[in-house]
Motif scaffolding. Structure first.
Motif, PDB file in Angstrom:
ATOM      1  N   ILE A 183      54.559  60.220  12.948  1.00  0.00           N
ATOM      2  CA  ILE A 183      55.554  59.831  13.956  1.00  0.00           C
ATOM      3  C   ILE A 183      55.038  60.096  15.363  1.00  0.00           C
ATOM      4  O   ILE A 183      55.092  59.230  16.245  1.00  0.00           O
ATOM      5  N   ALA A 187      54.207  57.548  18.599  1.00  0.00           N
ATOM      6  CA  ALA A 187      55.219  57.682  19.652  1.00  0.00           C
ATOM      7  C   ALA A 187      54.581  58.052  20.980  1.00  0.00           C
ATOM      8  O   ALA A 187      54.932  57.497  22.030  1.00  0.00           O
ATOM      9  N   LEU A 194      60.461  57.544  19.199  1.00  0.00           N
ATOM     10  CA  LEU A 194      60.266  58.737  18.379  1.00  0.00           C
ATOM     11  C   LEU A 194      61.258  58.694  17.217  1.00  0.00           C
ATOM     12  O   LEU A 194      62.282  59.370  17.214  1.00  0.00           O
ATOM     13  N   THR A 195      60.918  57.873  16.232  1.00  0.00           N
ATOM     14  CA  THR A 195      61.785  57.734  15.072  1.00  0.00           C
ATOM     15  C   THR A 195      60.935  57.404  13.857  1.00  0.00           C
ATOM     16  O   THR A 195      59.751  57.052  13.990  1.00  0.00           O
ATOM     17  N   VAL A 196      61.516  57.531  12.682  1.00  0.00           N
ATOM     18  CA  VAL A 196      60.742  57.446  11.442  1.00  0.00           C
ATOM     19  C   VAL A 196      60.103  56.075  11.273  1.00  0.00           C
ATOM     20  O   VAL A 196      58.939  55.958  10.875  1.00  0.00           O
ATOM     21  N   SER A 198      58.878  54.066  13.323  1.00  0.00           N
ATOM     22  CA  SER A 198      57.686  53.849  14.151  1.00  0.00           C
ATOM     23  C   SER A 198      56.413  54.257  13.429  1.00  0.00           C
ATOM     24  O   SER A 198      55.343  53.691  13.661  1.00  0.00           O
ATOM     25  N   ALA A 199      56.518  55.268  12.548  1.00  0.00           N
ATOM     26  CA  ALA A 199      55.332  55.738  11.835  1.00  0.00           C
ATOM     27  C   ALA A 199      54.729  54.656  10.951  1.00  0.00           C
ATOM     28  O   ALA A 199      53.538  54.700  10.626  1.00  0.00           O
ATOM     29  N   ASP A 217      65.287  54.177   8.511  1.00  0.00           N
ATOM     30  CA  ASP A 217      65.940  55.237   9.289  1.00  0.00           C
ATOM     31  C   ASP A 217      67.181  55.775   8.578  1.00  0.00           C
ATOM     32  O   ASP A 217      67.475  56.975   8.648  1.00  0.00           O
ATOM     33  N   PRO A 367      61.614  64.553   7.069  1.00  0.00           N
ATOM     34  CA  PRO A 367      61.973  63.746   8.251  1.00  0.00           C
ATOM     35  C   PRO A 367      62.511  64.608   9.380  1.00  0.00           C
ATOM     36  O   PRO A 367      62.200  64.368  10.549  1.00  0.00           O
ATOM     37  N   MET A 371      59.871  65.235  12.392  1.00  0.00           N
ATOM     38  CA  MET A 371      60.255  64.719  13.710  1.00  0.00           C
ATOM     39  C   MET A 371      60.373  65.843  14.725  1.00  0.00           C
ATOM     40  O   MET A 371      60.006  65.686  15.895  1.00  0.00           O
ATOM     41  N   GLY A 476      65.067  56.917  18.863  1.00  0.00           N
ATOM     42  CA  GLY A 476      64.066  57.802  19.447  1.00  0.00           C
ATOM     43  C   GLY A 476      64.484  58.478  20.721  1.00  0.00           C
ATOM     44  O   GLY A 476      63.766  59.345  21.221  1.00  0.00           O
ATOM     45  N   MET A 527      53.830  56.292   4.959  1.00  0.00           N
ATOM     46  CA  MET A 527      53.486  56.916   6.242  1.00  0.00           C
ATOM     47  C   MET A 527      52.062  57.471   6.215  1.00  0.00           C
ATOM     48  O   MET A 527      51.324  57.388   7.214  1.00  0.00           O
TER      49      MET A 527
END
Length: 564
Positions: A183, A187, A194-196, A198-199, A217, A367, A371, A476, A527
């Motif tokens: 993540i 980011a 900044l969220t799951v 995005s990874a 998400d 998560p 994060m 994010g 991921m």
């Protein structure tokens, strides 16, 4: 060759648009994530409250099927996550890459960084299991099941710590580190939310702006809440046991020694109320201050066991345990027990009850912790990040387990405890160890310290989780008006933990978490592949002079090139 003559070497994706509401109750939130997440969690709570018998039966049936069918998946996935982290850190070229722009400095100093890592990641479970797990494996572990050593003997101590360290070492922190790196890397280097979701952008790109990103998400939010619910459940039970040890009334415990429904609700009211207030103050204030306090109080309690407890014995256990853990890490991480005879069946059940439960717990917790680690780790290199996130907290856990748990085992082996520690419940074993070790007044003071430490750890974990859930729901963004949603998630956590504890105790929460962790385990696997691809492509871009960060892409005016 120049970058211009290499059209297949493209700069990274530096934009992932996610539509958020611009007004109303969900202003700044992704309605397609926030509303379904709230509905799912609310349905879980109502199911547990209004249909407790059916809920319990369904949970047990689903748990038996899922944990048996996917035991191998959990075992091999966690081994792969550890390997991916160490490869990224130890390969010189990838280890030097920074989670952020070139030359960017970390936001937090190392002490606060380690404090927040430890407090949010594992503090509550460590207090419960520092005595509970070594003592459990001292009484039953694979070597005892095979008949190689006798239960509760001197010979049972070494394998007890091999498996304790296996569960609380690189597997846990490698899972957290991988998710946080996947993540944080995109980011802070590529300016993605900044969220799951995005990874996964290095694999799926702009497809994650829509439905698939929303589903990822949602799964992350539900997994986060279930993972935190297990931690809160453990903490609440130990918190109530501590209050009972302090002599605050028989009403705290039922006749079987478990926490009463009234005590559970009272504890949750205090803990979630304080957590919500801390969450409203944000990471830089409440959470940072509480994390530093946690470290100081933890050091005081550890020093007490070192000085008054079996400190030298614990240090010997630590040294031998570390050696045994490292030399058996690869085979133990890849072992999947099989049945076929009574010993095999017992080994399978032991692995399901311990290792597979832990792997599911770490994945469900990932998560949130991942994060949170990403949020506090901007500016660090991959090598510093991975080694810091995996090695330092693992060593701290090992010290706790060896010194605190070693004291409990030594008291039992010497005959001083006379079974008083082994025979009590896991939530009460730390207090029972203090009662054997100290006089009445000193025991009260030390037990009070544990209760305060539990309170601060619970508040840190819960408020961090609430903030992370809001960050996922807000695409994010962690700033802005989130007060009403912070209060909702605080209340939802309290109701979830309370209803599950009353429904079937901590086992009901554990089962729900294992089931909820399964969907996110597939996200975690993807991921890991995504971060390996992201780093490999960035190294390739560096060789061809192509920018690898959003800042560099914008400076070079190369944003019109195709993305990968």
């Amino acid at each position: 060759m120049t970058a211009a003559s290499e059209p297949h070497v493209a700069p990274p994706l530096i934009e992932l648009p996610i539509k958020t509401a611009s007004r109303g109750f969900y202003d700044g939130f992704i309605r397609a994530v926030a509303i379904p997440s709230k509905v799912i969690v609310s349905l879980l709570i109502m199911w547990a409250i209004f249909f407790p018998v059916r809920a319990n039966e369904t949970l047990e049936a689903a748990n038996s099927r899922i944990i048996t069918s996917f035991a191998g998946w959990y075992v091999y996935l966690v081994a792969f996550l550890m390997l991916a982290c160490f490869v990224l850190a130890l390969v010189p070229q990838s280890g030097r890459l920074r989670i952020g722009n070139a030359g960017e400095k970390p936001e937090f100093g190392r002490f606060s960084w380690f404090s927040m890592l430890f407090g949010a990641g594992i503090g509550i479970g460590m207090l419960t299991y520092s005595t509970g797990e070594p003592l459990s494996h001292f009484a039953n572990n694979p070597e005892i099941i095979r008949g190689a050593v006798a239960a509760e003997s001197v010979e049972a101590v070494r394998p007890a710590y091999t498996y304790t360290f296996l569960h609380w070492g690189f597997a846990a922190w490698g899972t957290y580190a991988l998710v946080g790196l996947a993540i944080g890397y995109v980011a802070y280097r590529r300016n993605l939310p900044l969220t799951v979701r995005s990874a996964l952008a290095p694999l799926f790109g702009l497809k994650l702006s829509g439905l698939w990103g929303h589903l990822i998400d949602i799964v992350a939010v539900v997994a986060t809440l279930l993972g935190v619910a297990v931690t809160m459940g453990l903490g609440v039970e130990q918190f109530v046991a501590g209050l009972a040890r302090l002599g605050l009334g028989d009403w705290l415990l039922d006749s079987d020694g478990s926490s009463s429904a009234l005590a559970i609700m009272m504890a949750l009211l205090i803990l979630v109320g304080a957590s919500t207030l801390s969450a409203l103050s944000g990471v830089g204030r409440g959470i940072k201050w509480l994390s530093n306090l946690n470290m100081v109080l933890s050091a005081l309690l550890l020093a007490l066991f070192l000085i008054v407890g079996s400190g030298l014995y614990g240090l010997r256990v630590l040294g031998v345990g570390l050696w045994d853990y490292l030399r058996t890490l690869v085979p133990n991480s890849l072992t999947l027990f099989g049945g076929g005879n009574p010993i095999g069946e017992a080994l399978v059940q032991w692995q399901l009850d311990w290792s597979v439960f832990y792997w599911a717990w770490w994945i469900a917790f990932a998560p949130f912790v991942g994060m949170f680690i990403a949020r506090i780790s901007r500016g660090r290199t991959i090598r510093e990040y991975v080694l810091g996130v995996i090695l330092v907290p693992s060593l701290m856990c090992f010290m706790w387990m060896a010194i605190v748990g070693g004291t409990a085992i030594d008291l039992e082996l010497s005959g001083m405890a006379e079974g008083r520690i082994l025979e009590t419940g896991i939530s009460d074993q730390l207090y029972a160890t203090l009662a054997v070790l100290l006089g009445p007044v000193s025991t009260m003071i030390a037990s009070g310290l544990v209760v305060v430490l539990l309170l601060t750890y619970l508040i840190t974990s819960t408020d961090s989780a609430i903030l992370i859930v809001n960050t996922i729901n807000g695409a994010g963004e962690s700033e802005g008006s989130r007060r009403r949603h912070i209060i909702f998630w605080g209340m939802a956590l309290a109701l979830m933990v309370g209803s599950m504890l009353v429904l079937g105790g901590i086992d009901a929460i554990r089962i729900t978490m294992i089931i909820g962790a399964l969907p996110f385990s597939f996200v975690v696997a993807i991921m890991a592949i995504a971060i390996l691809k992201a780093v490999a492509y960035d190294l390739r871009r560096n060789r061809h002079g192509v920018p690898t960060t959003a800042e560099a892409v914008e400076d070079a005016s190369m944003g019109n090139l195709p993305h990968s």
